[in-house]
Each structure stands twice: as structure tokens, then as C-alpha cells.
Motif scaffolding. Structure first.
Motif, PDB file in Angstrom:
ATOM      1  N   THR A 150       0.850  -1.196   0.000  1.00 29.21           N
ATOM      2  CA  THR A 150       0.000   0.000   0.000  1.00 29.21           C
ATOM      3  C   THR A 150       0.886   1.247   0.000  1.00 29.21           C
ATOM      4  OG1 THR A 150      -0.117   0.407   2.393  1.00 29.21           O
ATOM      5  CG2 THR A 150      -1.604  -1.270   1.492  1.00 29.21           C
ATOM      6  N   CYS A 151       0.230   2.392   0.038  1.00 24.90           N
ATOM      7  CA  CYS A 151       0.942   3.658   0.210  1.00 24.90           C
ATOM      8  C   CYS A 151       0.937   4.112   1.664  1.00 24.90           C
ATOM      9  CB  CYS A 151       0.320   4.750  -0.669  1.00 24.90           C
ATOM     10  SG  CYS A 151       0.678   4.559  -2.427  1.00 24.90           S
ATOM     11  N   VAL A 162       3.162  11.061   1.442  1.00 27.73           N
ATOM     12  CA  VAL A 162       4.106  10.535   0.454  1.00 27.73           C
ATOM     13  C   VAL A 162       4.090  11.456  -0.765  1.00 27.73           C
ATOM     14  CG1 VAL A 162       4.660   8.633  -1.108  1.00 27.73           C
ATOM     15  CG2 VAL A 162       3.788   8.144   1.184  1.00 27.73           C
ATOM     16  N   LEU A 173       5.339  11.213  -4.530  1.00 29.54           N
ATOM     17  CA  LEU A 173       5.916  10.358  -5.563  1.00 29.54           C
ATOM     18  C   LEU A 173       6.617  11.221  -6.603  1.00 29.54           C
ATOM     19  CD1 LEU A 173       3.145   7.650  -6.176  1.00 29.54           C
ATOM     20  CD2 LEU A 173       5.311   7.394  -4.964  1.00 29.54           C
ATOM     21  N   TYR A 185      -6.557   9.046  -2.561  1.00 32.65           N
ATOM     22  CA  TYR A 185      -5.572   8.828  -1.487  1.00 32.65           C
ATOM     23  C   TYR A 185      -4.889  10.172  -1.194  1.00 32.65           C
ATOM     24  CZ  TYR A 185      -6.346   3.968  -2.769  1.00 32.65           C
ATOM     25  OH  TYR A 185      -6.930   2.763  -3.042  1.00 32.65           O
ATOM     26  N   VAL A 239      -1.112  11.062  -0.669  1.00 31.66           N
ATOM     27  CA  VAL A 239      -0.134  10.869  -1.736  1.00 31.66           C
ATOM     28  C   VAL A 239      -0.266  11.994  -2.770  1.00 31.66           C
ATOM     29  CG1 VAL A 239       0.759   9.329  -3.528  1.00 31.66           C
ATOM     30  CG2 VAL A 239      -0.241   8.371  -1.440  1.00 31.66           C
ATOM     31  N   ASP A 296      10.428   7.644  -8.577  1.00 28.56           N
ATOM     32  CA  ASP A 296       9.540   6.555  -8.168  1.00 28.56           C
ATOM     33  C   ASP A 296       8.815   5.985  -9.379  1.00 28.56           C
ATOM     34  OD1 ASP A 296       9.977   6.822  -5.273  1.00 28.56           O
ATOM     35  OD2 ASP A 296       8.965   8.746  -5.522  1.00 28.56           O
ATOM     36  N   HIS A 309      10.075   5.532  -2.831  1.00 25.74           N
ATOM     37  CA  HIS A 309       8.717   5.085  -2.506  1.00 25.74           C
ATOM     38  C   HIS A 309       8.267   4.008  -3.497  1.00 25.74           C
ATOM     39  CE1 HIS A 309       8.473   8.374   0.342  1.00 25.74           C
ATOM     40  NE2 HIS A 309       8.734   9.247  -0.607  1.00 25.74           N
ATOM     41  N   GLU A 315       7.148   0.949  -3.132  1.00 24.59           N
ATOM     42  CA  GLU A 315       5.917   0.231  -2.827  1.00 24.59           C
ATOM     43  C   GLU A 315       4.683   1.047  -3.197  1.00 24.59           C
ATOM     44  OE1 GLU A 315       3.751  -1.501   1.138  1.00 24.59           O
ATOM     45  OE2 GLU A 315       5.806  -2.142   0.742  1.00 24.59           O
ATOM     46  N   CYS A 316       4.711   2.318  -2.879  1.00 31.20           N
ATOM     47  CA  CYS A 316       3.580   3.184  -3.227  1.00 31.20           C
ATOM     48  C   CYS A 316       3.466   3.326  -4.735  1.00 31.20           C
ATOM     49  CB  CYS A 316       3.749   4.541  -2.564  1.00 31.20           C
ATOM     50  SG  CYS A 316       2.327   5.643  -2.770  1.00 31.20           S
ATOM     51  N   PHE A 362       0.283   2.336  -7.031  1.00 28.37           N
ATOM     52  CA  PHE A 362      -0.327   3.217  -8.029  1.00 28.37           C
ATOM     53  C   PHE A 362      -0.500   2.489  -9.364  1.00 28.37           C
ATOM     54  CE2 PHE A 362       0.548   5.979 -11.704  1.00 28.37           C
ATOM     55  CZ  PHE A 362      -0.546   6.836 -11.646  1.00 28.37           C
TER      56      PHE A 362
END
Length: 451
Positions: free
Chosen positions: A48-49, A54, A56, A78, A81, A107, A342, A344-345, A349
Motif C-alpha cells: 500500500t501507500c 508521500v 511520488l 488517497y 499521496v 519513483d 517510494h 511500494e507506493c 499506483f
């Protein structure tokens, strides 16, 4: 194995410890982290984020509204983000990608070509995310173009990118201008298409407005479309994917290049084709200054807005009625830097873009293309008779015909800017022949891949 590829593998092995650590830091961080935890820990739970703020870092291609539209919708859903977006032209990203991935790793990055970037350890292996999100249950053909093996050949190996939609190219036409020359429906054969080109020229209408200026040779679009009319799309893909022994200089491709040269000689392109950029091409087509334009479905939504009911689309016709067809049809690829902060985020996405209903709606309505994702994924309704409806239908036709090709500009990281573009510009200027064009591109290709 070629000397260059051996050197690439040696460099990758030498940097293996650092690279593995970087992958672990980027890919295995827990939700919402900045990638600073145990590198050896596998992915746990659903990526997840998280809930923390965050930002990006994204490096996108200019002139294409889809990724930014998706970013805006993602932030709406979200709010923690946000995106810091930098944009450049396709050729500039191609040249800058290696340095950018190493010096200021984004990212998310648009990937014009990925073989060398993957082989050099600059891109994140997305297979752990494919397993976590279930991408491996999607049709395999969606992902194979984004896989790179240890020798740098595409089509097999780890997954190094994901697509924001599955783009496709063909021929857009102005319906009103078409009626003026008696074109009641799209041509069924290449000969019929040639007839419409001649009729437009004779009527004082610019047959084709095509960009070919600067560092981006847009005549690669009609050239590759002609390659599909004359030959086997699988052979073209083998060359793009750097399969052993693949060659672009074939009798079929020579016939395609000669046909393109014939169009140039007949005056079917705008007089200033070698100075025309992409935005000028679009402006002229939208303003009714050309009958045809070779371009991709990413402009479908734009044309539906600016030319409602006035534009149509068709696939490049075959040599004979009922003959084989093909088209450039590939994911608009985006990757994650191996050392992205980032990762994982960013992966979350990419998965969201392929599975969320609103995201898929944006990809169809703004991107004009079929979304990535499950075979039974949600599809929004589109207006009957719209350009978007025509491009989506054409995409289904290409899929059924197994005629999809990647873009010949994506064969290596520098083949587009350093070989296709200058040779196509010289072809227009009368300084290159069809034979010389293919010979030159193949020689550059072999020097770049080391075959």
C-alpha cells in the motif's frame, strides 16, 4: 553471447550486493515506509501507500495528459499521496533515463526503452509485486513486452515495467475532407489508400501531416505501418526485442521503405515535414489542414473533444483484401527506479491504474486506449461513432489477428534519436535511399546490442 552483453552481466554481478540491497530497500519496505527497513524481508501483506504523507517523484512524457490525470485522481482517492511531476519529450527521456535513474532515481518513470536499463540494474524487478497484486493472472501477452532476460532480450525474464493503458497506432482521418475526395469509408487495401492519397493531393488537400522534425522522426509511424502491410509483425518484434539473429533489413521491410519513399516523392507529406513537430501536426489535423495523420489512440479523447464527429480512425490496410494486418500496439510503459524512495507506493499506483474503475475510465476517455488488467476488467461505455469507439474496436481487431508490434524506436536506448530519426530525415531530403536507411539502422543496432 556478445562481448557487450558479457560486460553488462559482469557489471551487474560486480554490483550485485549493492543492487540486491537496493532492491530490498525499495521493494520490501512495509506500507508507508520510505524504504529504510530490512532489505532481506519479503513482501508482507498487501502493498500500500500507507497513511503517512508521500510525494511520488515522477518523470513523464510531455504532451500526454493521461498519467497526470491518473495522478490527480489517485491523489483525490488517497489524499496522503501527491506527485512531483517532471516532463520531457520522448527522445529526451530516452537520452536522460540512464543518468536520471542513477543520479536522481524517480519513483515512476516513462520508459521509451528498457533492455539496457534493466541489464544495467537501474530498474526495479516488479515480479514480487506481480505476485502480490495478482498481475501474473492477467493475460500473459500484456506483460511479455516488459520482461527482460539476463542477456537483455525482451519477452522473457523478470518484469521491469507496467503499462498505463495498452496503446495502439493507426491512421486518423478528417471525415469532411474524406468526403470531398469520395472516401465514403476507410480503404480496404494499400492500393486503395494510395488512391486516396493521390486524390487528396490533386484536390489541393495536404494528404498527410506528419511530424519528423528535431530529435523525433515521426515517419517511423507510417514506415512501421507499411512493414505490417508487407511482412510479418512477429519478425519485427523479434528485432525490437533483440532476439538473436534478428534483422530489420529484410526484403519485406525494404518494400515498405520503398513504398514510404514513393509517398515522399509523390508529395503526399506536407512540404515542411522535416521541420514539423508533434504539436504542429496535431494543430494542423485538428484545424482541417490535412486529410490523414499517423498517430496513436492516446489522442482519441482529445479528438473527440476538439473534432466531435469529425474524425475517424482505421488500421493500416493490407496489401490485398483480407490480408494480414498489424499495428504498433504496446503498453505505455512505466517503471520504478531500482533505488526509488517510494517503490511500494509507486507499485500500488500502477496496480490501481489497472484495476480501479475510475482509473480505467480515465484511461479510456482521456488515454483512448484499452486498460491493462484482468481479462474481465471493468470497461466504461463509450459513445457510438466516436473516435474512441473506433480505436477500441481496432484494438480488438489487432488482438484477434495477433498483429501487435512494439515500436521500432524501442529496440535500443539510442536507436530512435541516433539512427531512425536522422535516416528518415535524410530520406525526405533525398540524401538517403530506402536500402541505405535499413542498412544504416541495422549497423547501428548491431553496434548497440553487440551482435
Amino acid at each position: 553471447m556478445s562481448r557487450i552483453r558479457k560486460l553488462r552481466r559482469r557489471a551487474l554481478v560486480v554490483s550485485g550486493v549493492a543492487f540486491s540491497a537496493a532492491i530490498g530497500l525499495a521493494a520490501c519496505a512495509p506500507p508507508g515506509s520510505d524504504g529504510a527497513d530490512d532489505a532481506s524481508a519479503p513482501l508482507t501483506g498487501d502493498p500500500t501507500c500507507g497513511e503517512d504523507a508521500v510525494v511520488l517523484n515522477a518523470y513523464f512524457e510531455t504532451g500526454f495528459p493521461l498519467p497526470s490525470a491518473l495522478a490527480d485522481e489517485f491523489t483525490r482517492q488517497y489524499p496522503n499521496v501527491t506527485f512531483d511531476i517532471r516532463e520531457d519529450q520522448f527522445a529526451v527521456i530516452t537520452q536522460n533515463a540512464p543518468r536520471t535513474l542513477q543520479d536522481s532515481p524517480p519513483d515512476l518513470i516513462r520508459l521509451p526503452q528498457m533492455s539496457e536499463l534493466a541489464s544495467d540494474g537501474l530498474l526495479l524487478d516488479l515480479d514480487p509485486y506481480a505476485e502480490a497484486f495478482g498481475w501474473d493472472a492477467w493475460p500473459a501477452s500484456q506483460l511479455e513486452q516488459m520482461r527482460v532476460d539476463e542477456d537483455g532480450s525482451r519477452g522473457d525474464g523478470p518484469l521491469y515495467a507496467m503499462g498505463l493503458g495498452y496503446s495502439m497506432t493507426g491512421v486518423f482521418y478528417n471525415k469532411e475532407l474524406g468526403e470531398q475526395i469520395g472516401m465514403a469509408e476507410p480503404p480496404a487495401t494499400l492500393e486503395e489508400f494510395d488512391g486516396y492519397l493521390a486524390a487528396a493531393r490533386d484536390a489541393g488537400i495536404t494528404p498527410i501531416a506528419q511530424f519528423n522534425g528535431g530529435a523525433t522522426g515521426g515517419l517511423a509511424f507510417p514506415l512501421q505501418a507499411l512493414m505490417a502491410s508487407y511482412g510479418d509483425t512477429a519478425a519485427v518484434n523479434d528485432w525490437i526485442f533483440q532476439k538473436p539473429g534478428a534483422d530489420i533489413d529484410t526484403p519485406e521491410n525494404l518494400a515498405a521503405a520503398e513504398h514510404l519513399a514513393g509517398w515522399i516523392d509523390e508529395g503526399y507529406f506536407a512540404d515542411d515535414v522535416n521541420s514539423m513537430d508533434y504539436s504542429q501536426m496535431m494543430s494542423r489535423f485538428v484545424n482541417g489542414e490535412s486529410l490523414f495523420m499517423f498517430n496513436g489512440d492516446w489522442e482519441s479523447g482529445n479528438l473527440d473533444t476538439q473534432m466531435p464527429g469529425g474524425a475517424g480512425f482505421f488500421l493500416m490496410p493490407p496489401l490485398e483484401t483480407g490480408g494480414t494486418i498489424g499495428a504498433m500496439s504496446a503498453p505505455a510503459t512505466y517503471g520504478i527506479a531500482a533505488t526509488a524512495e517510494h517503490a511500494e507506493c509507486a507499485a500500488f499506483f500502477l496496480n490501481w491504474a489497472a484495476t480501479d474503475e475510475q482509473a480505467r475510465t480515465i484511461e479510456v476517455e482521456i488515454g483512448g486506449s484499452h486498460p491493462m488488467g484482468p481479462a474481465d476488467g471493468f470497461m466504461p461505455e463509450v459513445a457510438e461513432g466516436s473516435v474512441t469507439a473506433a480505436t477500441l474496436a481496432a484494438g480488438a481487431t489487432i488482438s484477434e489477428a495477433n498483429g501487435a508490434m512494439d515500436f521500432i524506436a524501442n529496440a535500443t536506448g539510442s536507436i530512435y534519436a541516433q539512427s531512425w530519426t536522422p535516416n528518415l530525415q535524410k530520406l525526405v531530403a533525398g540524401e538517403q535511399t530506402p536500402e541505405g536507411l535499413l542498412e544504416s539502422v541495422q549497423a547501428d543496432y548491431e553496434s548497440q546490442v553487440g551482435d
